[in-house]
Design a protein around this motif. Structure first.
Motif, short mmCIF file in Angstrom:
data_model
loop_
_atom_site.label_atom_id
_atom_site.label_comp_id
_atom_site.label_asym_id
_atom_site.label_seq_id
_atom_site.Cartn_x
_atom_site.Cartn_y
_atom_site.Cartn_z
N LEU A 210 31.09 47.14 -9.21
CA LEU A 210 29.83 47.49 -8.56
C LEU A 210 29.36 46.36 -7.66
N MET A 211 28.77 46.73 -6.51
CA MET A 211 28.21 45.71 -5.63
C MET A 211 27.22 46.32 -4.66
N ASP A 212 26.27 45.48 -4.21
CA ASP A 212 25.34 45.86 -3.16
C ASP A 212 26.02 45.74 -1.80
N ASP A 213 25.29 46.13 -0.76
CA ASP A 213 25.86 46.08 0.59
C ASP A 213 25.71 44.71 1.25
N ASP A 214 25.03 43.76 0.60
CA ASP A 214 24.79 42.47 1.24
C ASP A 214 25.73 41.38 0.73
N ASP B 263 35.43 32.06 -14.16
CA ASP B 263 35.36 31.04 -13.10
C ASP B 263 36.25 31.44 -11.93
N GLU B 264 35.89 32.55 -11.31
CA GLU B 264 36.62 33.09 -10.17
C GLU B 264 35.62 33.47 -9.08
N PHE B 265 35.72 32.87 -7.92
CA PHE B 265 34.85 33.24 -6.81
C PHE B 265 35.46 34.44 -6.10
N VAL B 266 34.72 35.55 -6.12
CA VAL B 266 35.25 36.80 -5.60
C VAL B 266 34.35 37.46 -4.57
N LEU B 267 33.09 37.02 -4.49
CA LEU B 267 32.13 37.60 -3.54
C LEU B 267 31.42 36.50 -2.78
N ARG B 268 30.87 36.88 -1.62
CA ARG B 268 30.05 35.97 -0.83
C ARG B 268 28.83 36.74 -0.32
N ARG B 269 27.63 36.21 -0.56
CA ARG B 269 26.42 36.86 -0.07
C ARG B 269 26.35 36.75 1.45
N THR B 270 25.94 37.84 2.12
CA THR B 270 25.89 37.85 3.58
C THR B 270 24.47 37.98 4.13
N ARG B 271 23.48 37.90 3.25
CA ARG B 271 22.08 38.02 3.68
C ARG B 271 21.31 36.81 3.18
N GLU B 272 20.59 36.17 4.09
CA GLU B 272 19.79 35.00 3.72
C GLU B 272 18.49 35.46 3.07
N ILE B 273 18.14 34.81 1.96
CA ILE B 273 16.92 35.12 1.23
C ILE B 273 16.11 33.84 1.06
N LYS B 274 14.80 33.92 1.29
CA LYS B 274 13.94 32.76 1.10
C LYS B 274 13.99 32.33 -0.35
N GLN B 275 14.19 31.02 -0.59
CA GLN B 275 14.41 30.54 -1.95
C GLN B 275 13.66 29.25 -2.21
N TRP B 276 13.45 28.98 -3.49
CA TRP B 276 13.01 27.68 -3.96
C TRP B 276 14.18 27.07 -4.71
N ASP B 277 14.69 25.95 -4.19
CA ASP B 277 15.84 25.29 -4.80
C ASP B 277 15.37 24.47 -6.00
N MET B 278 15.80 24.90 -7.20
CA MET B 278 15.40 24.24 -8.44
C MET B 278 16.51 23.36 -8.99
N GLY B 279 17.54 23.11 -8.19
CA GLY B 279 18.66 22.30 -8.65
C GLY B 279 19.78 23.17 -9.16
N ILE B 280 19.80 23.45 -10.47
CA ILE B 280 20.88 24.23 -11.05
C ILE B 280 20.80 25.70 -10.62
N ARG B 281 19.62 26.16 -10.22
CA ARG B 281 19.47 27.55 -9.81
C ARG B 281 18.41 27.65 -8.72
N HIS B 282 18.32 28.84 -8.10
CA HIS B 282 17.34 29.11 -7.07
C HIS B 282 16.38 30.19 -7.57
N MET B 283 15.16 30.17 -7.07
CA MET B 283 14.23 31.27 -7.30
C MET B 283 14.00 31.94 -5.96
N ASN B 284 14.37 33.22 -5.87
CA ASN B 284 14.29 33.95 -4.61
C ASN B 284 12.90 34.50 -4.37
N ALA B 285 12.59 34.74 -3.09
CA ALA B 285 11.38 35.48 -2.74
C ALA B 285 11.52 36.91 -3.23
N SER B 286 10.38 37.60 -3.36
CA SER B 286 10.39 38.93 -3.92
C SER B 286 9.59 39.87 -3.02
#
Length: 329
Positions: free
Chosen positions: A105-109, A219-242
């Motif tokens: 399953l995957m989204d279009d972005d 540990d397999e990279f299989v997808l790449r996001r193609t849409r930029e989303i506004k984020q807050w970089d928290m280091g280990i993870r990001h918090m996206n805009a909603s």
């Protein structure tokens, strides 16, 4: 490919896999995804596109790929927008009825890396609920919250991100942006619940899968996001805009999760209530820190209010399995 994967190519037949994509008014992004699928080696047996009643040129884009994709393309255009939840429910239904052994399953972005299916398939002999990794829009490694606090029903934001020599980590969650799942598990759980519309549907589905089988993120990279989303970089993870819609469904759908937990005897009112409160606080932080505003908080309260109606609905039932349980021998 990581050393933990099964490298026996005969153990996985790519033709038994179906990629199911949900799209809505993003034909340019869908074009990028279809282009990446066309470049895959190997390719899946089917690609199912579920169109949530788009009003742009999505139909024309899909039809333009029918002869050049290199695999069978199945297009389902829905009469109304059923959200990601309804779209993935329909996509999985079509894939299941096609006889697919594996559903991806995957989204279009996103776009699929050329060897993505081979990388996922290498783990197929060992596991039946698998999540791959993906690169973010800027090429960085995207951190996905693969574990939830079970009784609270919320993600653990800082679960360890490193992989050991095994090349995988057990998870008890799920994400429809890359979920790779076997039909045996789908048959037992049933289809994704379209009542969610958006949010929590994939986490719940992954949690249900983890109760039936060992679910893993590999540990397999299989997808790449193609849409930029506004984020807050928290280091280990990001918090996206909603959005206001997300804020509403994030709170409303806690009631659906509660009903599933109750039906399975996994509901603890104190811990689950704490999870709901923490979710509310997190969304307020998202508003202030990521989106830099307070307008929109009313949608959180609206969601809680409408969730109470779901919690009291005596007709509510979980999604049924696709096959009846076999009697014990």
């Amino acid at each position: 490919m990581t050393t933990g994967a099964n490298t026996d190519a005969a153990a996985f037949d790519p033709a038994t896999a179906t990629i199911a994509v949900v799209t809505y008014n993003r034909s340019a992004l869908l074009t990028r995804l279809l282009t990446s699928i066309g470049a895959m080696d190997p390719k899946p047996g089917h690609v199912v596109i579920v169109d949530n009643a788009s009003t742009d040129d999505t139909t024309a884009v899909v039809e333009s790929w029918r002869e050049k994709l290199g695999t069978e393309l199945v297009y389902r255009r829905l009469e109304t927008n059923t959200g990601g939840s309804g779209g993935f429910s329909e996509g999985m239904r079509v894939a299941y009825e096609l006889g697919s052994t594996w559903m991806w399953l995957m989204d279009d972005d996103v776009e699929v890396l050329p060897d993505g299916l081979a990388r996922m398939g290498a783990w197929a002999p060992r596991f039946k609920s698998i999540q791959g990794r993906r690169y973010d829009y800027d090429g960085s490694e995207f951190y996905w919250q693969y574990r939830i606090a079970d009784r609270m029903g919320i993600p653990i934001p800082f679960a360890p991100s490193g992989f050991g020599a095994s090349g995988y980590k057990e998870m008890n969650s799920g994400c429809f942006e890359g979920m790779f799942i076997h039909r045996d598990i789908v048959a037992k759980i049933g289809l994704p619940d379209p009542r969610f519309f958006i949010y929590w549907d994939d986490q719940l589905y992954g949690w249900l899968a983890s109760r039936l089988t060992t679910s893993v993120i590999v540990d397999e990279f299989v997808l790449r996001r193609t849409r930029e989303i506004k984020q807050w970089d928290m280091g280990i993870r990001h918090m996206n805009a909603s959005s206001d819609a997300y804020r509403y469904y994030i709170m409303r759908n806690r009631a659906h999760i509660k009903r599933y937990y109750r039906s399975l005897g996994a509901y603890n009112p104190v811990l689950f209530g704490a999870g709901t409160a923490l979710t509310f606080v997190k969304e307020l932080i998202r508003l202030v820190v990521v989106e830099r505003k307070l307008k929109g908080a009313s949608n959180l309260f609206r969601g809680l209010r409408d969730g109470r109606v779901i919690a009291r609905d005596r007709t509510w039932q979980p999604m049924p399995p696709l096959v009846e349980s076999q009697p014990a021998v």
